[in-house]
Each structure stands twice: as structure tokens, then as C-alpha cells.
Design a protein around this motif. Structure first.
Motif, short mmCIF file in Angstrom:
data_model
loop_
_atom_site.label_atom_id
_atom_site.label_comp_id
_atom_site.label_asym_id
_atom_site.label_seq_id
_atom_site.Cartn_x
_atom_site.Cartn_y
_atom_site.Cartn_z
N ASP A 96 34.58 37.14 45.80
CA ASP A 96 34.56 36.92 44.32
C ASP A 96 34.57 38.17 43.45
O ASP A 96 34.08 38.30 42.46
N HIS A 120 32.77 38.76 50.89
CA HIS A 120 31.84 37.58 51.53
C HIS A 120 32.50 36.73 52.45
O HIS A 120 33.47 35.96 51.96
N HIS A 176 33.89 44.41 47.07
CA HIS A 176 34.60 42.95 46.99
C HIS A 176 35.95 42.95 46.31
O HIS A 176 36.16 43.56 45.37
N HIS A 224 32.31 44.25 42.13
CA HIS A 224 33.27 43.09 41.97
C HIS A 224 34.45 43.06 41.14
O HIS A 224 34.95 42.11 40.67
MN MN Z 1 29.35 38.55 45.43
#
Ligand code: MN
Ligand code: AMP
Ligand code: MN
Ligand code: MN
Length: 280
Positions: free
Chosen positions: A15, A40, A10, A245
Motif C-alpha cells: 500500500d 504487507h 512499503h 508508505h
Molecule cells: Mn500499510
């Protein structure tokens, strides 16, 4: 020589905390290649990641992690090698972004009623150009002193069953799988051990899903064994990655979980095959 592949990452376009360029730079430092950027419900970070990949000699696979709901389950379906500029994909993601914003607005209203008067604009500022999510709401709750940590914000307010929870928005599983298919991508069920998603797999296989995330930080050695067996039995492509993330997120780091190169090669071959046959 790369150590392996990381096909679940990500960036700040959803996020994550790293920009796509920083994600690629981390992968280069960790000698991880190929990588897939799987934000996402958005493909907006892909051009930057591809450009950085060329500059830093990291192979970048354009991807996305779609939110889906089916029979009461919230599942995530990853698409690899997607044609991210496909108009239908772009339109569907734009429509979902609007629904996400409405949902976050509803969450903010509930939080205000609960004595945490944060405002939508603050959440939008934290999300920046990224897909807005509960994670950004959690960051605002922490920065404005209404929660001690992101995980506490979820535990007290945002998780299912908690007072500010609002049902998630997303595609049906068939729509998610078809959307990826239309964009010439390979669909795969992400983290199948989460939210009883594995029980959905026979249904998803009937709907045309192509792969299964076998390697994920949440999986035990036994999970990997069971999932790999399942993938072989159902002729599914084996995939995996760190689901990183970024920094300070408490999760896994880039390259922490790598997919053996053999499986990355299999996915690449499958992607090439789809493109060749669709050109005919
Ligand atoms: Mn996430
Ligand atoms: P949303 O897509 O708006 O439902 O937000 C989901 C995102 O919130 C996930 O992608 C995670 O990054 C984050 N998240 C969900 N549950 C938790 C939790 N219990 N603790 C920390 N982050 C979470
Ligand atoms: Mn996920
Ligand atoms: Mn993810």
C-alpha cells in the motif's frame, strides 16, 4: 557514510505509493542504508529493490510484514533476510492473497448496500500488482467522491466497528513466525504499542519471535525506553524504521525514523549466523 538504517518500508507492491526502485532512490538521497523492504504479505517487490540497491549503493534487506491474528489481536510480524523465493513462503502468501481479495469483495458489497456503489475492479486497478487492502478501497472511495480523505473513509466505513468493516485475514502468530523461520529469516513484532500488541509479546517469545520494533514513528521517547529494556530482558533483537508508505499518505517519510547502526549490525550478524548454521 549512512545516517542510519530504515528497516520498515512499503512500496507499490503493497500500500505504498513509491515503486521499490523509488524507495531505494529516496533512501540514497537521504543517505539511509541499510533499508528493508517490508511490504504487507508479499515479497514481489524484492527483486526490483535488490537490483536498485546494487545500482545506487544502498544495502537492501529482503523483508516482509505479515498480517497475523492471535487471541483477538491483529498484529504485524516482520521478517528480515527472508529467502523470498522459498516455495512454502510463496504458496502461503498466494493463498493469503486470495483470502484478501474475497475480503475486499465483501467490503465492496457492504459499501454498495450503504450507498457507495464502488466496484471490485476499480479497487483492483488501484492496487495494481500490490497486495490488495482496505487502503486501496479507501483510495477509491475518495477518488469517486464518497469520502473526503483516506482517514475519513476509515472513520466512516472501514475501521473496526464501522459499517463496512470485515474482519481481517491473516496467519496465526505461530504460522507467521514459523513461515519466516522456514525462510531463514528473523521475525520481529512490528509497532508493539498498536492494538495492545505488546501484551502478546510473552506469548510470541514462547512461539519463537526473535526481535522487537523499538524505533517507530508512533513511539514516544518513553516507549522507546520501555521497549528497549524489554528487548534486553528477553534477549530480543532491537529493530525499527519509518514505516513509510510514500508520498501523500500522511505518514512518516523514508529515513524519518532511523535505527542506530549498531542495531542494524546486530541484525545483519544474526542473519549471517542463521544462514551459516542452516548450510551445515
Ligand atoms: Mn500499510
Ligand atoms: P488491511 O490489511 O486490508 O486490513 O488494510 C490495512 C491498511 O490500511 C494498513 O496497512 C494501513 O495502510 C491502512 N489503514 C488502516 N487503518 C487506517 C486508518 N485509520 N487511516 C488510514 N489508513 C489506515
Ligand atoms: Mn504494520
Ligand atoms: Mn508497515
Amino acid at each position: 557514510m549512512a545516517r542510519g538504517a530504515d528497516l520498515h518500508l512499503h512500496s507499490s507492491y503493497s500500500d505504498g505509493t513509491f515503486t521499490p526502485r523509488e524507495v531505494v532512490a529516496q533512501a540514497a538521497r537521504q543517505q539511509v542504508s541499510p533499508i528493508a523492504l517490508t511490504d504487507h504479505d508479499t515479497v514481489a517487490g524484492i527483486p526490483e529493490a535488490l537490483q536498485a540497491g546494487v545500482e545506487m549503493s544502498v544495502e537492501v534487506i529482503p523483508g516482509v510484514e505479515l498480517s497475523a491474528h492471535e487471541e483477538g489481536h491483529d498484529i504485524h510480524i516482520i521478517g528480515y533476510f527472508i529467502e523470498w523465493e522459498a516455495p512454502k513462503l510463496q504458496r502461503s502468501l498466494d493463498a493469503l492473497a486470495e483470502r484478501r481479495l474475497k475480503r475486499v469483495n465483501e467490503i465492496v458489497k457492504r459499501l454498495t448496500d450503504l450507498g457507495c456503489p464502488i466496484c471490485l475492479e476499480d479497487v483492483q486497478a488501484v492496487a495494481g500488482h500490490g497486495t490488495i487492502s482496505r487502503r486501496h478501497v479507501a483510495r477509491v472511495l475518495v477518488s469517486q467522491g464518497y469520502a473526503r480523505s483516506i482517514s475519513k473513509a476509515f472513520d466512516f466505513y472501514l475501521a473496526p466497528g464501522k459499517p463496512a468493516h470485515v474482519d481481517p485475514v491473516g496467519f496465526s502468530s505461530l504460522d507467521a513466525i514459523d513461515l519466516i523461520g522456514h525462510a531463514q529469516g528473523i521475525s520481529a513484532l512490528a509497532h508493539p504499542m498498536r492494538s495492545k500488541a505488546l501484551s502478546m509479546l510473552p506469548h510470541l517469545v514462547n512461539q519463537g519471535i526473535k526481535g522487537l520494533e523499538v524505533y517507530h514513528p508512533s513511539h514516544t521517547t518513553e516507549d522507546i525506553f520501555i521497549l528497549a529494556k524489554y528487548a534486553h530482558q528477553h534477549n530480543l533483537i532491537i529493530t525499527g524504521g519509518s514505516d513509510s508508505h510514500g508520498e501523500g499518505t500522511g505518514g512518516s517519510r523514508i529515513g524519518n525514523i532511523t535505527l542506530p547502526q549498531k542495531y542494524a549490525d546486530d541484525i545483519k550478524k544474526c542473519g549471517e549466523h542463521i544462514r551459516k548454521t542452516s548450510r551445515k
